[in-house]
Design a protein around this motif. Sequence first.
Motif, PDB file in Angstrom:
ATOM      1  N   LYS A   1       0.820  -1.211   0.000  1.00 17.38           N
ATOM      2  CA  LYS A   1       0.000   0.000   0.000  1.00 17.38           C
ATOM      3  C   LYS A   1       0.855   1.263   0.000  1.00 17.38           C
ATOM      4  O   LYS A   1       0.493   2.266  -0.610  1.00 17.38           O
ATOM      5  CB  LYS A   1      -0.961   0.012   1.186  1.00 17.38           C
ATOM      6  CG  LYS A   1      -2.344  -0.531   0.861  1.00 17.38           C
ATOM      7  CD  LYS A   1      -3.357  -0.128   1.907  1.00 17.38           C
ATOM      8  CE  LYS A   1      -4.759  -0.551   1.490  1.00 17.38           C
ATOM      9  NZ  LYS A   1      -5.783  -0.112   2.470  1.00 17.38           N
TER      10      LYS A   1
ATOM     11  N   ARG B   1     -11.599   1.373  -7.976  1.00 17.51           N
ATOM     12  CA  ARG B   1     -10.579   0.541  -7.337  1.00 17.51           C
ATOM     13  C   ARG B   1      -9.220   1.226  -7.294  1.00 17.51           C
ATOM     14  O   ARG B   1      -8.343   0.830  -6.524  1.00 17.51           O
ATOM     15  CB  ARG B   1     -10.479  -0.814  -8.037  1.00 17.51           C
ATOM     16  CG  ARG B   1     -11.727  -1.667  -7.861  1.00 17.51           C
ATOM     17  CD  ARG B   1     -11.520  -3.094  -8.279  1.00 17.51           C
ATOM     18  NE  ARG B   1     -12.701  -3.909  -7.965  1.00 17.51           N
ATOM     19  CZ  ARG B   1     -12.711  -5.231  -7.953  1.00 17.51           C
ATOM     20  NH1 ARG B   1     -11.611  -5.899  -8.244  1.00 17.51           N
ATOM     21  NH2 ARG B   1     -13.818  -5.899  -7.671  1.00 17.51           N
TER      22      ARG B   1
ATOM     23  N   ARG C   1      -8.725   3.893  -5.995  1.00 13.31           N
ATOM     24  CA  ARG C   1      -8.645   4.579  -4.696  1.00 13.31           C
ATOM     25  C   ARG C   1      -8.303   3.624  -3.559  1.00 13.31           C
ATOM     26  O   ARG C   1      -8.134   4.072  -2.410  1.00 13.31           O
ATOM     27  CB  ARG C   1     -10.000   5.264  -4.378  1.00 13.31           C
ATOM     28  CG  ARG C   1     -10.422   6.273  -5.412  1.00 13.31           C
ATOM     29  CD  ARG C   1      -9.388   7.356  -5.599  1.00 13.31           C
ATOM     30  NE  ARG C   1      -9.164   8.124  -4.365  1.00 13.31           N
ATOM     31  CZ  ARG C   1      -8.154   8.947  -4.173  1.00 13.31           C
ATOM     32  NH1 ARG C   1      -7.225   9.094  -5.099  1.00 13.31           N
ATOM     33  NH2 ARG C   1      -8.037   9.618  -3.028  1.00 13.31           N
ATOM     34  N   TYR C   2      -8.139   2.342  -3.842  1.00  8.24           N
ATOM     35  CA  TYR C   2      -7.873   1.341  -2.804  1.00  8.24           C
ATOM     36  C   TYR C   2      -6.664   1.688  -1.938  1.00  8.24           C
ATOM     37  O   TYR C   2      -6.727   1.558  -0.702  1.00  8.24           O
ATOM     38  CB  TYR C   2      -7.683  -0.034  -3.430  1.00  8.24           C
ATOM     39  CG  TYR C   2      -7.151  -1.076  -2.474  1.00  8.24           C
ATOM     40  CD1 TYR C   2      -7.976  -1.649  -1.503  1.00  8.24           C
ATOM     41  CD2 TYR C   2      -5.816  -1.479  -2.522  1.00  8.24           C
ATOM     42  CE1 TYR C   2      -7.484  -2.594  -0.606  1.00  8.24           C
ATOM     43  CE2 TYR C   2      -5.317  -2.418  -1.630  1.00  8.24           C
ATOM     44  CZ  TYR C   2      -6.158  -2.970  -0.676  1.00  8.24           C
ATOM     45  OH  TYR C   2      -5.652  -3.888   0.198  1.00  8.24           O
TER      46      TYR C   2
ATOM     47  N   GLN D   1      -7.535   3.810   1.048  1.00  8.63           N
ATOM     48  CA  GLN D   1      -8.503   3.338   2.024  1.00  8.63           C
ATOM     49  C   GLN D   1      -7.779   2.664   3.194  1.00  8.63           C
ATOM     50  O   GLN D   1      -6.616   2.301   3.098  1.00  8.63           O
ATOM     51  CB  GLN D   1      -9.489   2.353   1.383  1.00  8.63           C
ATOM     52  CG  GLN D   1     -10.204   2.889   0.149  1.00  8.63           C
ATOM     53  CD  GLN D   1     -10.997   4.141   0.430  1.00  8.63           C
ATOM     54  OE1 GLN D   1     -11.812   4.165   1.344  1.00  8.63           O
ATOM     55  NE2 GLN D   1     -10.743   5.184  -0.344  1.00  8.63           N
TER      56      GLN D   1
ATOM     57  N   TRP E   1     -14.992   5.857   2.204  1.00 12.90           N
ATOM     58  CA  TRP E   1     -15.099   6.611   0.948  1.00 12.90           C
ATOM     59  C   TRP E   1     -15.466   8.066   1.237  1.00 12.90           C
ATOM     60  O   TRP E   1     -16.336   8.349   2.046  1.00 12.90           O
ATOM     61  CB  TRP E   1     -16.161   5.966   0.072  1.00 12.90           C
ATOM     62  CG  TRP E   1     -16.191   6.465  -1.338  1.00 12.90           C
ATOM     63  CD1 TRP E   1     -17.032   7.399  -1.875  1.00 12.90           C
ATOM     64  CD2 TRP E   1     -15.347   6.041  -2.407  1.00 12.90           C
ATOM     65  NE1 TRP E   1     -16.757   7.598  -3.200  1.00 12.90           N
ATOM     66  CE2 TRP E   1     -15.727   6.774  -3.560  1.00 12.90           C
ATOM     67  CE3 TRP E   1     -14.294   5.129  -2.499  1.00 12.90           C
ATOM     68  CZ2 TRP E   1     -15.099   6.601  -4.800  1.00 12.90           C
ATOM     69  CZ3 TRP E   1     -13.675   4.959  -3.723  1.00 12.90           C
ATOM     70  CH2 TRP E   1     -14.082   5.688  -4.858  1.00 12.90           C
TER      71      TRP E   1
ATOM     72  N   ASP F   1     -12.385  11.046  -2.793  1.00 11.97           N
ATOM     73  CA  ASP F   1     -12.332   9.828  -3.608  1.00 11.97           C
ATOM     74  C   ASP F   1     -13.276   9.953  -4.801  1.00 11.97           C
ATOM     75  O   ASP F   1     -12.918   9.611  -5.934  1.00 11.97           O
ATOM     76  CB  ASP F   1     -12.721   8.609  -2.767  1.00 11.97           C
ATOM     77  CG  ASP F   1     -11.731   8.330  -1.645  1.00 11.97           C
ATOM     78  OD1 ASP F   1     -10.523   8.394  -1.902  1.00 11.97           O
ATOM     79  OD2 ASP F   1     -12.184   8.046  -0.530  1.00 11.97           O
TER      80      ASP F   1
ATOM     81  N   GLN G   1      -5.785   6.802  -8.952  1.00 13.47           N
ATOM     82  CA  GLN G   1      -4.882   6.476  -7.850  1.00 13.47           C
ATOM     83  C   GLN G   1      -4.128   7.713  -7.359  1.00 13.47           C
ATOM     84  O   GLN G   1      -3.681   7.758  -6.223  1.00 13.47           O
ATOM     85  CB  GLN G   1      -3.902   5.391  -8.308  1.00 13.47           C
ATOM     86  CG  GLN G   1      -3.246   4.600  -7.211  1.00 13.47           C
ATOM     87  CD  GLN G   1      -2.511   3.384  -7.766  1.00 13.47           C
ATOM     88  OE1 GLN G   1      -2.944   2.787  -8.755  1.00 13.47           O
ATOM     89  NE2 GLN G   1      -1.399   3.030  -7.153  1.00 13.47           N
TER      90      GLN G   1
END
Length: 265
Positions: free
Chosen positions: A76, A103, A105-106, A109, A115, A119, A159
């Motif tokens: 991450k 996804r 934006r994973y 998180q 959220w 985002d 992203q």
Amino acid sequence: MTDSTRLRVDDVTLAYDNRVISSGLTVDIPDRSFTVIVGPNACGKSTLLRSLSRLLKPQQGRVLLDGKAIGAMKPKDVARTIGLLPQTSVAPDGITVVDLVSRGRYPHQGMIRQWTSADESAVVDAMRATDVAELASRAVDELSGGQRQRVWAAMALAQQTPILLLDEPTTFLDIAHQIELLDLFARLHREGNTIVAVLHDLNHAARYADHLIVMKAGEVVATGAPADIVTAELVEHVFGLPCLIIEDPVSKTPLIVPKGGHWQA
């Protein structure tokens, strides 16, 4: 372009099983550059990009991000800094465009963070930038190859990383969408992002890059600004293509004009 670098390949050996692609490879990615990696098929371009993205672990040597071995970092943490648009991607069956782009934006998180409007804005902006907003509710597996490529690009943009890696990002796209996407990446570069792309089209590479990495047979044979290194001799040595180099009348960058046997007397 600055001389500093956040991303570096340091004396690495890259291989798939026992098949060595590159050995003793050292490459610096200048910070805030638009770096394009070029070379003939199977020369190691995408392999180098996979090592930069942490997808391929070197057999020897290290890939460094901000001075730290990227292989020892948490996924991450890497994903908050480096985004990747891979050469081929498979979407989950039935997933919609907006869900796939979301996804991206994973990495932002967490166990507590949910959220947010930021985002949502990132996803909307990414879909608009890649011209897929009107496809938001469509299933990804119903789209054409070019549309899917733009959706994956939108996910990478959502992203919002300072470094973006692109493995043949114009695959499947018609010429108009190729230029639109490259113009988008050029804008991100002007805004301060580091862009690293593998491209097949030498003229696109020479027009958009401010830093070229030229590879042949797993080795780097030339690096630098296109105007400084792109010569007829280099192109013939690397690609086996006799050509002329003239000035692009639009961008004033080197333009490769193949001679071709058909046109020779």
